[in-house]
Design a protein around this motif. Structure first.
Motif, PDB file in Angstrom:
ATOM      1  N   ARG A  30       4.772   3.257   0.541  1.00  0.00           N
ATOM      2  CA  ARG A  30       5.855   3.682  -0.355  1.00  0.00           C
ATOM      3  C   ARG A  30       7.152   3.886   0.408  1.00  0.00           C
ATOM      4  N   ILE A  43      10.059   5.603 -12.737  1.00  0.00           N
ATOM      5  CA  ILE A  43       8.708   5.788 -12.206  1.00  0.00           C
ATOM      6  C   ILE A  43       7.774   6.084 -13.374  1.00  0.00           C
ATOM      7  N   GLU A  45       3.807   7.094 -14.282  1.00  0.00           N
ATOM      8  CA  GLU A  45       2.577   7.606 -13.686  1.00  0.00           C
ATOM      9  C   GLU A  45       1.480   7.653 -14.739  1.00  0.00           C
ATOM     10  N   TRP A  64       6.469   1.872  -9.681  1.00  0.00           N
ATOM     11  CA  TRP A  64       7.906   1.957  -9.475  1.00  0.00           C
ATOM     12  C   TRP A  64       8.550   0.769 -10.151  1.00  0.00           C
TER      13      TRP A  64
END
Length: 75
Positions: A30, A43, A45, A64
């Motif tokens: 990352r 982003i 998740e 991302w």
């Protein structure tokens, strides 16, 4: 000179942000992406996603997203 300044700023950001590894944040996957492309524009998740037997099975996913031209650097 400007590109070098951006590089070192991103290294510092990566080292401060990605602290969940034994390596410095800039040496993680990352961190390397952060240094090359900068912070993502979005982003997503899903920490409960089943990954189906992959090495990270059961750990979910963090995606991302970079808005802009595909493959182009954002700096």
């Amino acid at each position: 000179m400007f590109a070098l300044k951006i590089f070192w700023e991103r290294v510092r950001e990566a080292n401060a942000t990605f602290i969940d590894s034994t390596k410095p944040g800039s040496m993680t996957d990352r961190g390397k992406i952060h240094i090359l492309y900068g912070p993502p524009t979005e982003i997503e998740e899903d920490l409960h996603l089943e990954t189906g037997g992959l090495a990270a099975s059961g750990r979910g996913i963090i995606r991302w997203i970079y808005q802009g031209r595909p493959g182009e650097r954002m700096d």
